[in-house]
Design a protein around this motif. Structure first.
Motif, PDB file in Angstrom:
ATOM      1  N   VAL A   1      17.057 -34.746 -66.435  1.00 12.16           N
ATOM      2  CA  VAL A   1      18.338 -34.062 -66.121  1.00 12.16           C
ATOM      3  C   VAL A   1      18.523 -34.616 -64.669  1.00 12.16           C
ATOM      4  O   VAL A   1      19.610 -35.003 -64.290  1.00 12.16           O
ATOM      5  CB  VAL A   1      18.272 -32.752 -66.170  1.00 12.16           C
TER       6      VAL A   1
ATOM      7  N   LEU B   1      16.042 -42.534 -79.194  1.00 12.39           N
ATOM      8  CA  LEU B   1      16.365 -41.001 -79.406  1.00 12.39           C
ATOM      9  C   LEU B   1      16.955 -41.177 -80.852  1.00 12.39           C
ATOM     10  O   LEU B   1      18.071 -41.752 -81.059  1.00 12.39           O
ATOM     11  CB  LEU B   1      17.106 -40.311 -78.515  1.00 12.39           C
TER      12      LEU B   1
ATOM     13  N   ASP C   1      15.017 -42.481 -83.455  1.00 10.68           N
ATOM     14  CA  ASP C   1      14.210 -43.392 -84.354  1.00 10.68           C
ATOM     15  C   ASP C   1      13.144 -42.616 -85.194  1.00 10.68           C
ATOM     16  O   ASP C   1      12.649 -41.755 -84.654  1.00 10.68           O
ATOM     17  CB  ASP C   1      13.530 -44.207 -83.321  1.00 10.68           C
TER      18      ASP C   1
ATOM     19  N   ARG D   1       0.171 -39.616 -84.684  1.00 11.32           N
ATOM     20  CA  ARG D   1       0.751 -39.218 -85.731  1.00 11.32           C
ATOM     21  C   ARG D   1      -0.296 -39.609 -87.044  1.00 11.32           C
ATOM     22  O   ARG D   1      -0.554 -38.713 -88.037  1.00 11.32           O
ATOM     23  CB  ARG D   1       1.970 -40.548 -85.978  1.00 11.32           C
TER      24      ARG D   1
ATOM     25  N   LEU E   1      11.860 -37.181 -75.070  1.00 13.12           N
ATOM     26  CA  LEU E   1      12.667 -36.861 -76.202  1.00 13.12           C
ATOM     27  C   LEU E   1      12.460 -37.776 -77.426  1.00 13.12           C
ATOM     28  O   LEU E   1      12.357 -37.654 -78.634  1.00 13.12           O
ATOM     29  CB  LEU E   1      14.118 -36.402 -76.030  1.00 13.12           C
ATOM     30  N   ALA E   2      12.615 -39.131 -76.988  1.00 15.01           N
ATOM     31  CA  ALA E   2      12.503 -40.152 -77.953  1.00 15.01           C
ATOM     32  C   ALA E   2      11.089 -40.093 -78.830  1.00 15.01           C
ATOM     33  O   ALA E   2      11.465 -40.292 -80.265  1.00 15.01           O
ATOM     34  CB  ALA E   2      12.839 -41.590 -77.373  1.00 15.01           C
TER      35      ALA E   2
ATOM     36  N   TYR F   1      11.055 -37.207 -81.090  1.00 18.54           N
ATOM     37  CA  TYR F   1      11.832 -37.094 -82.113  1.00 18.54           C
ATOM     38  C   TYR F   1      11.141 -37.700 -83.236  1.00 18.54           C
ATOM     39  O   TYR F   1      11.101 -37.386 -84.504  1.00 18.54           O
ATOM     40  CB  TYR F   1      12.889 -37.861 -81.856  1.00 18.54           C
ATOM     41  N   TYR F   2      10.200 -38.899 -82.892  1.00 20.85           N
ATOM     42  CA  TYR F   2       9.670 -39.707 -84.133  1.00 20.85           C
ATOM     43  C   TYR F   2       8.565 -39.227 -84.509  1.00 20.85           C
ATOM     44  O   TYR F   2       7.859 -39.786 -85.736  1.00 20.85           O
ATOM     45  CB  TYR F   2       9.949 -41.012 -84.018  1.00 20.85           C
TER      46      TYR F   2
ATOM     47  N   ARG G   1      13.686 -32.658 -85.746  1.00 16.77           N
ATOM     48  CA  ARG G   1      14.959 -33.541 -86.047  1.00 16.77           C
ATOM     49  C   ARG G   1      16.187 -32.640 -85.858  1.00 16.77           C
ATOM     50  O   ARG G   1      17.091 -33.259 -85.322  1.00 16.77           O
ATOM     51  CB  ARG G   1      14.857 -34.516 -87.299  1.00 16.77           C
TER      52      ARG G   1
ATOM     53  N   LEU H   1      19.875 -31.564 -71.925  1.00 18.36           N
ATOM     54  CA  LEU H   1      18.684 -32.539 -71.837  1.00 18.36           C
ATOM     55  C   LEU H   1      18.805 -33.860 -72.727  1.00 18.36           C
ATOM     56  O   LEU H   1      18.561 -34.684 -72.484  1.00 18.36           O
ATOM     57  CB  LEU H   1      17.350 -31.440 -72.380  1.00 18.36           C
ATOM     58  N   LYS H   2      19.350 -33.422 -73.786  1.00 13.89           N
ATOM     59  CA  LYS H   2      19.623 -34.473 -74.770  1.00 13.89           C
ATOM     60  C   LYS H   2      20.618 -35.599 -73.984  1.00 13.89           C
ATOM     61  O   LYS H   2      20.379 -36.876 -74.234  1.00 13.89           O
ATOM     62  CB  LYS H   2      20.194 -34.217 -76.289  1.00 13.89           C
TER      63      LYS H   2
END
Lengths: 335, 288
Positions: free
Chosen positions: A195, A268, A270, B201, B218-219, B222-223, B243, B257-258
């Protein structure tokens, strides 16, 4: 065409140590050439131990043993005032530093003196370069802070009273108050949160456009390069392996290392896992012969194991050091 | 009925500082609750800025710091009430840490295999040299290395990615049910990072290890993650299926944040995404 503000040619800087009769040589920067134009943000990307920091130390002439410059030159051209930074005497160097050539460092706490108010730090760094009486100097500083959306009250604060993002903004203000032609930014946002990072990058971009300075922006964060730099150089194991306009490097990377680096960036959203690059960066004390990327390269041939590819420039000014560079269609199918 | 592997129940950690006269308190972690199921291995991600209490939360789950309020139960036992060497060892067998910087986690003067052997001896209770080496080799193979590659090597002889794999292998020797990985990839080079994330994972799917993955990225969150918790200044601001949360964040901070994540591709206009000057949240990285 204007002449570049910085021209580095065939620079070679090694760390040389000798202990108990054993010579050791770490080839941190090997035959690097690059040119940065006025008003340009040049991004330098690379993993740790790729030689990024050594390169900027050499460019700034902050060389301390065991680092040695073996060959090459670093020429600056500040509006007609030309010089080789390694040929300057200490006093001449001190007159140029901060006034024409300044730095934004990673750790703001290391730049700001913790026991002095921000105002005193501004005086320490910039007063002698601006050459005005103290009240006028402080007016200049206040105006500059205002331009960077900082309240003049920060001058009376001690560094620990400011948040991390605020401190980094103060160091940017400090680095730009003398309106330098050239700024070296070494991972200035790496220690910040996403941020805060976005705001700090926005500020660097804004002040760069306002002053027309050139910035050599070093970070390993490719997302930052994509959003900030005009041109991008990719370093691998002490050499620049690819260089071009940032948009070209991202859309059509030609060196296999760059292709992989850009292909493995997580976006973001994926859902599919990205593949890591097998192997590890080479030890620069004993780099592999030929192309230093060949042990990890899917396209390596016998030629790559034997000869060092030169950094060739194509018609559009894109430079790549590879015997088997990707054509655009190949690059797209991999990434 | 499904049993709980880990229950974090209204946990707070309050630190106070200052002198006797000017005492100030702040909550590094403020009433955070979540739970992990024993029947289903999952990657539970904790996201937040620095100073949001992510690491304090991890240290409490590992039993290194006692919560000021609330309770953390692992398989029904309160983590802060583990007393005695034996009980402590039993807990450590099941809950293992992976730290941020592998170069700091390993002593540079010691060969890395010593850590593997010591863990096999103490945590897995193995005595014979051959059995110890075997256990180390099995663990290393599950992270894509082998004992032959690692034996006798010092930390500086391995890359950051390899060393982090060794750290994960060490954590796996005692066959834990839960790994607490505090920013395991943030110190690792981009070209090696994807491999570590994929490994986490893979461990979940293949070995059935649940993982608490602490990150600010975050990326990758996400996965790889199943569920996600967003923290800010010690409080959990949003939690849910990873997700769903990241696609449609509800809390203003999650949205900020996103929105702050810079996508790694070139904008149509140079600097186009940087123009907006977001307000720096007060005390974003310090509690001063």
């Amino acid at each position: 065409m204007t002449s570049p503000v910085l021209a580095v040619s065939d620079l070679r800087a090694y760390y040389r140590t000798s202990a108990f009769g054993v010579q050791r040589e770490v080839r941190a920067v090997d035959d690097v050439s690059l040119a940065i134009q006025p008003g340009e943000i040049y991004g330098l990307a690379g993993e740790s131990s790729s030689g990024k920091t050594t390169l900027i130390k050499t460019i700034a002439n902050a060389i301390q043993p065991p680092l040695q410059v073996l060959a090459g030159s670093v020429l600056f051209d500040f509006a007609g005032q030309r010089f080789d930074i390694h040929a300057l005497r200490p006093r001449e160097l001190a007159a140029i530093r901060w006034k024409h050539l300044s730095y934004i460092m990673q750790g703001s706490m290391n730049v700001l003196n913790p026991v002095r108010r921000v105002r005193q730090t501004f005086v320490d760094f910039a007063f002698r370069h601006i050459g005005r009486p103290l009240p006028e100097f402080l007016d200049v500083v206040r105006q500059h802070l205002q331009r960077l959306h900082l309240e003049p009250q920060v001058l009376e604060a001690y560094p620990h009273q400011l948040s991390g993002g605020m401190r980094q903004r103060v160091t940017i203000a400090l680095a730009t108050v003398c309106r330098p032609q050239f700024i070296i930014a070494d991972e200035p946002t790496t220690a910040l949160d996403v941020v805060v990072q976005k705001g700090v990058l926005g500020m660097i971009h804004e002040v760069q456009r306002a002053l027309g300075s050139s910035i050599l922006f070093v970070t390993h964060d490719m997302a930052v390069h994509a959003n900030l730099s005009d041109r991008l150089g990719i370093m691998y194991a002490g050499r620049i392996v690819e260089e071009g306009r940032t948009a070209d490097v991202f859309r059509a990377p030609r060196h296999p290392y760059t292709t992989h680096l850009i292909g493995s960036l997580p976006h973001l959203g994926d859902a599919a896992p990205k593949q890591g690059l097998p192997g590890a960066p080479p030890n620069l004390a004993d780099p592999p012969p030929g192309c230093r990327f060949h042990p990890r390269c899917p396209r390596a041939s016998d030629l790559c194991r034997r000869d060092v590819p030169a950094l060739e420039t194509d018609a559009s000014g894109h430079r790549v050091a590879c015997f088997h560079p990707a054509t655009e269609s190949v690059a797209e199918s991999i990434s | 009925m499904s049993t709980a592997l880990l229950e974090v129940d209204g946990v707070s950690r309050i630190y106070s500082r200052g002198s006797l006269l000017s005492r100030r308190q702040f909550a590094a972690v403020d009433r955070v609750s979540f739970g992990l199921d024993a029947d289903r291995a999952e990657i539970f991600t904790v996201v937040g800025e620095s100073g949001s209490g992510k690491t304090t939360l991890a240290r409490m789950i590992l039993g290194m710091v006692a919560p000021t309020a609330g309770a953390i139960r692992f398989k029904g036992r309160d983590v802060s009430h583990i007393r005695g060497r034996r009980a402590r060892l039993d807990f450590m067998k099941e809950v293992q840490p992976v730290f941020q910087n592998p170069f700091e986690a390993f002593n540079p003067m010691k060969r890395v295999d010593r850590y593997l052997f010591a863990t096999a001896r103490r945590m897995a209770g193995l005595g014979e040299t051959a059995a110890i080496a075997d256990a180390a080799d099995v663990a290393l193979k599950s992270v894509g290395l082998s004992l032959a590659e690692v034996r006798g090597r010092f930390p500086h002889e391995l890359s950051g990615g390899q060393l982090q794999r060794v750290a994960i292998a060490r954590a796996l020797i005692s066959r834990p049910a839960l790994l607490v990985a505090d920013e395991p990839v943030s110190m690792i080079d981009a070209s090696l990072r994807a491999a570590i994330v994929n490994l986490l994972r893979d461990l979940r799917d293949r070995l059935g290890v649940s993982i608490i993955y602490i990150t600010h990225d975050l990326a990758t969150a996400y996965y790889i993650s199943d569920r996600l918790l967003i923290m800010r200044r010690g409080e959990a601001v949003e939690t849910g299926e990873a997700r769903a949360v990241l696609d449609r964040p509800q809390h203003p901070y999650s949205q900020l944040l996103k929105a702050s994540v810079l996508p790694p591709d070139v904008p149509s206009e140079p600097g186009g995404r940087l123009r907006a000057d977001p307000i720096i949240p007060q005390g974003a990285s310090s509690h001063a």
